[in-house]
Design an enzyme around this catalytic site. Structure first.
Site, PDB file in Angstrom:
ATOM      1  N   HIS A 170      -9.584   1.001   4.757  1.00 61.34           N
ATOM      2  CA  HIS A 170      -8.282   1.161   5.431  1.00 61.34           C
ATOM      3  C   HIS A 170      -8.473   2.092   6.626  1.00 61.34           C
ATOM      4  CE1 HIS A 170      -4.190   2.450   6.250  1.00 61.34           C
ATOM      5  NE2 HIS A 170      -3.817   1.318   5.692  1.00 61.34           N
ATOM      6  N   LYS A 221       0.056   4.346  -0.270  1.00 58.70           N
ATOM      7  CA  LYS A 221      -0.535   5.559   0.317  1.00 58.70           C
ATOM      8  C   LYS A 221      -0.292   6.753  -0.617  1.00 58.70           C
ATOM      9  CE  LYS A 221      -0.011   3.353   4.729  1.00 58.70           C
ATOM     10  NZ  LYS A 221       0.000   3.447   6.166  1.00 58.70           N
ATOM     11  N   GLU A 245      -6.846   4.486   7.757  1.00 57.24           N
ATOM     12  CA  GLU A 245      -6.653   5.929   7.495  1.00 57.24           C
ATOM     13  C   GLU A 245      -7.902   6.524   6.854  1.00 57.24           C
ATOM     14  OE1 GLU A 245      -2.883   5.603   5.442  1.00 57.24           O
ATOM     15  OE2 GLU A 245      -1.956   5.025   7.339  1.00 57.24           O
ATOM     16  N   GLY A 274       2.414   2.159  10.792  1.00 53.44           N
ATOM     17  CA  GLY A 274       3.351   3.268  10.654  1.00 53.44           C
ATOM     18  C   GLY A 274       4.040   3.632  11.959  1.00 53.44           C
ATOM     19  N   ASN A 283       0.867  -1.186   0.000  1.00 56.63           N
ATOM     20  CA  ASN A 283       0.000   0.000   0.000  1.00 56.63           C
ATOM     21  C   ASN A 283       0.903   1.235   0.000  1.00 56.63           C
ATOM     22  OD1 ASN A 283      -1.766   2.081   0.540  1.00 56.63           O
ATOM     23  ND2 ASN A 283      -2.223   1.421   2.646  1.00 56.63           N
ATOM     24  N   GLU A 323      -5.327  -5.197  10.391  1.00 58.44           N
ATOM     25  CA  GLU A 323      -4.287  -4.201  10.649  1.00 58.44           C
ATOM     26  C   GLU A 323      -4.578  -3.484  11.962  1.00 58.44           C
ATOM     27  OE1 GLU A 323      -2.277  -2.815   6.762  1.00 58.44           O
ATOM     28  OE2 GLU A 323      -4.142  -1.709   6.936  1.00 58.44           O
ATOM     29  N   SER A 330       3.351  -2.242  10.263  1.00 60.20           N
ATOM     30  CA  SER A 330       4.802  -2.308  10.483  1.00 60.20           C
ATOM     31  C   SER A 330       5.427  -3.644  10.079  1.00 60.20           C
ATOM     32  CB  SER A 330       5.146  -1.957  11.934  1.00 60.20           C
ATOM     33  OG  SER A 330       4.766  -0.619  12.205  1.00 60.20           O
TER      34      SER A 330
HETATM   35  P1  PGA Z   1       2.822   0.248   7.648  1.00 55.61           P
HETATM   36  O1  PGA Z   1       1.368   0.481   6.973  1.00 55.61           O
HETATM   37  O2  PGA Z   1       3.378  -1.009   7.062  1.00 55.61           O
HETATM   38  O3  PGA Z   1       3.625   1.468   7.255  1.00 55.61           O
HETATM   39  O4  PGA Z   1       2.604   0.142   9.107  1.00 55.61           O
HETATM   40  C1  PGA Z   1       0.499  -0.584   6.747  1.00 55.61           C
HETATM   41  C2  PGA Z   1      -0.789  -0.086   6.146  1.00 55.61           C
HETATM   42  O5  PGA Z   1      -1.223   1.028   6.477  1.00 55.61           O
HETATM   43  O6  PGA Z   1      -1.434  -0.784   5.325  1.00 55.61           O
END
Ligand code: PGA
Length: 251
Positions: free
Chosen positions: A93, A12, A95, A171, A10, A165, A208
């Site tokens: 997601h 983003k 976010e 993140g 992903n 997740e 992560s």
């Molecule tokens: P990350 O993000 O690997 O940077 O933690 C995962 C995601 O948001 O799908």
């Protein structure tokens, strides 16, 4: 269930069309296709055309969609527009849920619209830190599954992927331990088996994921892939995660 992995990146709000194109070409040189392995990247909308059909080993997904086919919805992108550009689409997601206030109902409409237009939704669920700390993880996940996956037709389950997740792990560099992830994956698998017996819905872990923890996560019984954010932005780290999957498939 025989192990198969979806390794998904992903991106983003990162990468232009040119950067995305270059990345996909470089990534495709870094691994060989293998039975049971699917690799997909999720670039921003503006890069989808640039990566379309570049290499059959690297499948393409979008990061979001709106649930209407067309209309006066300034700034939105419909599943009808996406279906020629992407095979997969992220839905719900964290976010999108947190920053853009998407409700479980919005997420469900998006999921059903994606299915209606032949896309493969990657449906995301996950608890907050306070939900985890107060022992409400499973309630939260089950609520998201009940609401987000409501109304799915029997024949459509085959096109759905679920991504677990934990929000506190996205993140933050603070990933769930393989055991914590496996516990939730097992609960999601039980939910799926009850709602859609015989389904082969893959459940991915995200939050992560890095080259140094991917092998152990992917080795968990109910983990069928990973959704990678930060570590998917560099060919080197993303391809190292793909190689963790290949190592396990070849073991
Ligand atoms: P990350 O993000 O690997 O940077 O933690 C995962 C995601 O948001 O799908």
């Amino acid at each position: 269930m025989r192990k198969e992995y979806l390794i998904a990146g992903n991106w983003k709000m990162f990468k232009t069309g040119a950067e995305s194109r270059e990345f996909v070409q470089a990534l495709a040189r870094d691994f060989t296709a293998a039975p049971g392995l699917t690799v997909a990247v999720f670039p921003p909308y503006t890069a989808l055309e640039a990566v379309r059909g570049l290499d059959p080993k690297v499948r393409i997904g979008a990061q979001n969609l709106f649930y209407k086919e067309n209309g006066a919805f300034t700034g939105e992108i419909s599943p009808l527009m996406l279906r020629d550009l992407a095979e997969y689409v992220l839905v719900g997601h964290s976010e999108r849920r947190q920053i853009f206030h998407e409700s479980d109902e919005d997420v469900n409409l998006k999921l059903l619209a994606a299915l209606q237009f032949g896309l493969k939704p990657v449906f995301c669920v996950g608890e907050t830190l306070s939900e985890r700390e107060s022992g409400r993880t499973m309630d939260r996940i089950q609520g998201q599954l009940d609401k987000g996956l409501a109304g799915v037709n029997e024949e459509d389950w085959a096109r759905i992927t679920v991504a677990y997740e934990p929000i506190w792990a996205i993140g933050t560099g603070r990933n769930a331990t393989p055991g914590q992830a496996q516990d939730v994956h097992h609960a999601i698998r039980s939910w799926l088996n009850e709602k859609a017996p015989g389904n082969r819905v893959k459940v991915l872990y995200g939050g992560s994921v890095k080259p140094d923890n991917s092998l152990e996560l992917l080795a968990q019984e109910d983990i069928f892939g990973v959704l990678v954010g930060g570590a998917s932005l560099k060919v080197e780290s993303f391809s190292a995660i793909i190689h963790s999957g290949l190592t396990l498939l070849n073991a």
